[in-house]
Design a protein around this motif. Structure first.
Motif, PDB file in Angstrom:
ATOM      1  N   ASP A  54      -2.498   0.583 -25.715  1.00 48.37           N
ATOM      2  CA  ASP A  54      -1.228  -0.114 -25.544  1.00 48.37           C
ATOM      3  C   ASP A  54      -1.017  -0.372 -24.058  1.00 48.37           C
ATOM      4  OD1 ASP A  54      -0.310   2.298 -24.421  1.00 48.37           O
ATOM      5  OD2 ASP A  54       0.466   3.004 -26.354  1.00 48.37           O
ATOM      6  N   VAL A  55       0.167  -0.811 -23.666  1.00 47.25           N
ATOM      7  CA  VAL A  55       0.407  -1.186 -22.272  1.00 47.25           C
ATOM      8  C   VAL A  55       0.291   0.011 -21.327  1.00 47.25           C
ATOM      9  CG1 VAL A  55       1.841  -3.166 -22.829  1.00 47.25           C
ATOM     10  CG2 VAL A  55       2.896  -0.910 -22.641  1.00 47.25           C
ATOM     11  N   SER A  56       0.470   1.210 -21.849  1.00 43.33           N
ATOM     12  CA  SER A  56       0.405   2.393 -20.991  1.00 43.33           C
ATOM     13  C   SER A  56      -1.037   2.820 -20.708  1.00 43.33           C
ATOM     14  CB  SER A  56       1.166   3.559 -21.625  1.00 43.33           C
ATOM     15  OG  SER A  56       0.526   3.993 -22.812  1.00 43.33           O
ATOM     16  N   GLY A  57      -1.982   2.376 -21.540  1.00 44.68           N
ATOM     17  CA  GLY A  57      -3.380   2.756 -21.355  1.00 44.68           C
ATOM     18  C   GLY A  57      -4.061   3.019 -22.683  1.00 44.68           C
ATOM     19  N   ALA A  58      -5.069   3.873 -22.656  1.00 41.84           N
ATOM     20  CA  ALA A  58      -5.868   4.143 -23.854  1.00 41.84           C
ATOM     21  C   ALA A  58      -5.980   5.637 -24.105  1.00 41.84           C
ATOM     22  CB  ALA A  58      -7.260   3.528 -23.704  1.00 41.84           C
ATOM     23  N   LYS A  59      -6.244   5.969 -25.377  1.00 45.53           N
ATOM     24  CA  LYS A  59      -6.494   7.353 -25.782  1.00 45.53           C
ATOM     25  C   LYS A  59      -7.708   7.378 -26.693  1.00 45.53           C
ATOM     26  CE  LYS A  59      -1.567   8.594 -25.725  1.00 45.53           C
ATOM     27  NZ  LYS A  59      -0.427   9.063 -26.558  1.00 45.53           N
ATOM     28  N   PHE A  60      -8.553   8.382 -26.505  1.00 46.04           N
ATOM     29  CA  PHE A  60      -9.715   8.574 -27.355  1.00 46.04           C
ATOM     30  C   PHE A  60      -9.721  10.014 -27.866  1.00 46.04           C
ATOM     31  CE2 PHE A  60     -10.929   4.967 -24.836  1.00 46.04           C
ATOM     32  CZ  PHE A  60     -11.813   4.235 -25.610  1.00 46.04           C
ATOM     33  N   THR A  61     -10.073  10.177 -29.127  1.00 45.68           N
ATOM     34  CA  THR A  61     -10.245  11.506 -29.699  1.00 45.68           C
ATOM     35  C   THR A  61     -11.524  11.535 -30.517  1.00 45.68           C
ATOM     36  OG1 THR A  61      -7.850  11.826 -29.854  1.00 45.68           O
ATOM     37  CG2 THR A  61      -9.229  13.299 -31.137  1.00 45.68           C
ATOM     38  N   ASN A  62     -12.313  12.591 -30.336  1.00 43.51           N
ATOM     39  CA  ASN A  62     -13.586  12.714 -31.040  1.00 43.51           C
ATOM     40  C   ASN A  62     -13.526  13.891 -32.018  1.00 43.51           C
ATOM     41  OD1 ASN A  62     -16.270  12.507 -31.795  1.00 43.51           O
ATOM     42  ND2 ASN A  62     -17.028  13.641 -30.024  1.00 43.51           N
ATOM     43  N   TYR A  63     -13.939  13.628 -33.270  1.00 49.17           N
ATOM     44  CA  TYR A  63     -13.936  14.682 -34.289  1.00 49.17           C
ATOM     45  C   TYR A  63     -15.351  15.032 -34.747  1.00 49.17           C
ATOM     46  CZ  TYR A  63      -9.065  13.160 -34.545  1.00 49.17           C
ATOM     47  OH  TYR A  63      -7.775  12.821 -34.227  1.00 49.17           O
ATOM     48  N   ASP A  64     -16.349  14.567 -34.017  1.00 49.80           N
ATOM     49  CA  ASP A  64     -17.744  14.701 -34.432  1.00 49.80           C
ATOM     50  C   ASP A  64     -18.531  15.519 -33.410  1.00 49.80           C
ATOM     51  OD1 ASP A  64     -20.050  14.346 -35.862  1.00 49.80           O
ATOM     52  OD2 ASP A  64     -20.346  12.252 -35.314  1.00 49.80           O
TER      53      ASP A  64
END
Length: 351
Positions: free
Chosen positions: A242-252
């Protein structure tokens, strides 16, 4: 003569070529002190072309020319065999010409095989809740996408408020777009020989959850996020933009490699990172533990048309995401609700 052929042509058995180039028919025609013509350029060119055409044929076969370009690769092999026959007869001009033609045919077979192996694939809108729209490259505007609609390369897909969409690829790998999300399927290719599918998705805004692997050799998905480079080997991850930036999450167990503005971070299992707009990736953090189901009990049976789900509250959670499906692979979705504040959810109309 054999020593001369070995020295200048690299093969003692090519001594008849020296006779022929010197205008002689047999060894008895030789005279002491006679000047001989050694066809080094002619032989070298012919043998080099032979070697090159063989390599090109092998390369074409390696990527499936026998399957995807059978007639063309068969012609290349026939020309190469004819070139070998001409070589045995020491007919170097014919050897060269046939070898060059064989190389050309093999090159064409290679291109045909590569083109047929790298075909644009399709995906399917396997689930939709609420309002889901799509826009193909040739479309002037957005159109409603019905359940099981076929999605093509370079197609845009978006969900509106309180809407979700699931995109399923040929290999059963899938993406689930949450509400108010906009993604572009930039690339979607299939290799039928290796049963491998490659895809590249650009997330314009919103978020999606990816579960890959499925029935193919593909274990990765390339994801484009503005100002962020992501190399994703994981088959189970979540991305938000979104406009604030990015988020990533890994479940593997496989990694998610993130790069932004010179900073890098590698996410392992159950790890996440936030990348604010215009900043380096922040330090990675561990994701919260999974909620513990309270009702119905795990593996419990409900015989009603509705069910009240509840779970233990997780410390630090700002919200919950619940998905219900009719199958273990979540291909037949019943409901999907995100942003739940309370640890409970009323599921209706199960029948």
């Amino acid at each position: 003569m054999r020593r001369i052929a070995e020295t200048y042509l690299g093969d003692a058995d090519l001594w008849p070529a020296i006779l022929k180039a010197s205008g002689l028919e047999t060894l008895s025609d030789l005279d002491p002190g006679q000047i001989l013509t050694v066809p080094t350029d002619e032989v070298s060119a012919a043998r080099s072309a032979l070697s090159s055409s063989l390599v090109r044929i092998q390369e074409a076969n390696a990527i499936g020319a026998q399957v995807f370009a059978y007639e063309t690769i068969t012609e290349a092999i026939s020309l190469h065999d004819s070139a070998l026959d001409a070589e045995k007869k020491r007919n170097w001009p014919e050897t060269l010409a046939l070898a060059v033609d064989a190389d050309s045919a093999a090159g064409e077979a290679y291109l045909l095989a590569a083109e047929n192996r790298d075909k644009a694939a399709e995906a399917r809108l396997s689930d939709r809740q609420g309002w889901v729209e799509g826009q193909r490259p040739e479309d002037l505007g957005w159109d409603d996408r019905e359940l099981n609609a076929i999605l093509v390369e370079e197609e845009k897909v978006r969900t509106l408020s309180r809407s979700t969409a699931q995109i399923t690829f040929r290999d059963s790998g899938r993406l689930r777009l949450n509400a108010n999300s906009h993604a572009v399927i930039q690339r979607m290719r299939v290799d039928p020989l290796k049963k491998r599918e490659d895809a590249k998705v650009s997330l314009v805004e919103g978020d999606f959850y990816a579960l890959l692997g499925g029935n193919s050799n593909r274990k990765s998905l390339e994801v484009d996020v503005p100002d962020v480079s992501a190399k994703i080997d994981s088959g189970d991850f979540w991305v938000r933009q979104d406009v604030s930036g990015a988020k990533f999450t890994n479940y593997d167990d496989e990694t998610v490699e993130i790069s932004a503005r010179g900073g890098q971070v590698s996410l392992g299992r159950n790890e996440g990172v936030v990348i604010r707009a215009g900043e380096n990736p922040r330090a990675k953090i561990n994701v919260l533990t999974s909620p513990v189901l309270q009702a119905p009990s795990d593996d419990g049976l409900v015989f009603n048309a509705s069910a009240n789900l509840s779970w233990q509250a997780t410390d630090g959670a700002s919200g919950y995401w619940v998905e219900v499906a009719r199958d273990a692979n979540f291909n037949q979705m019943v409901d999907s609700a995100s942003g739940l504040v309370e640890p409970r959810f009323a599921l209706n109309e199960l029948g």
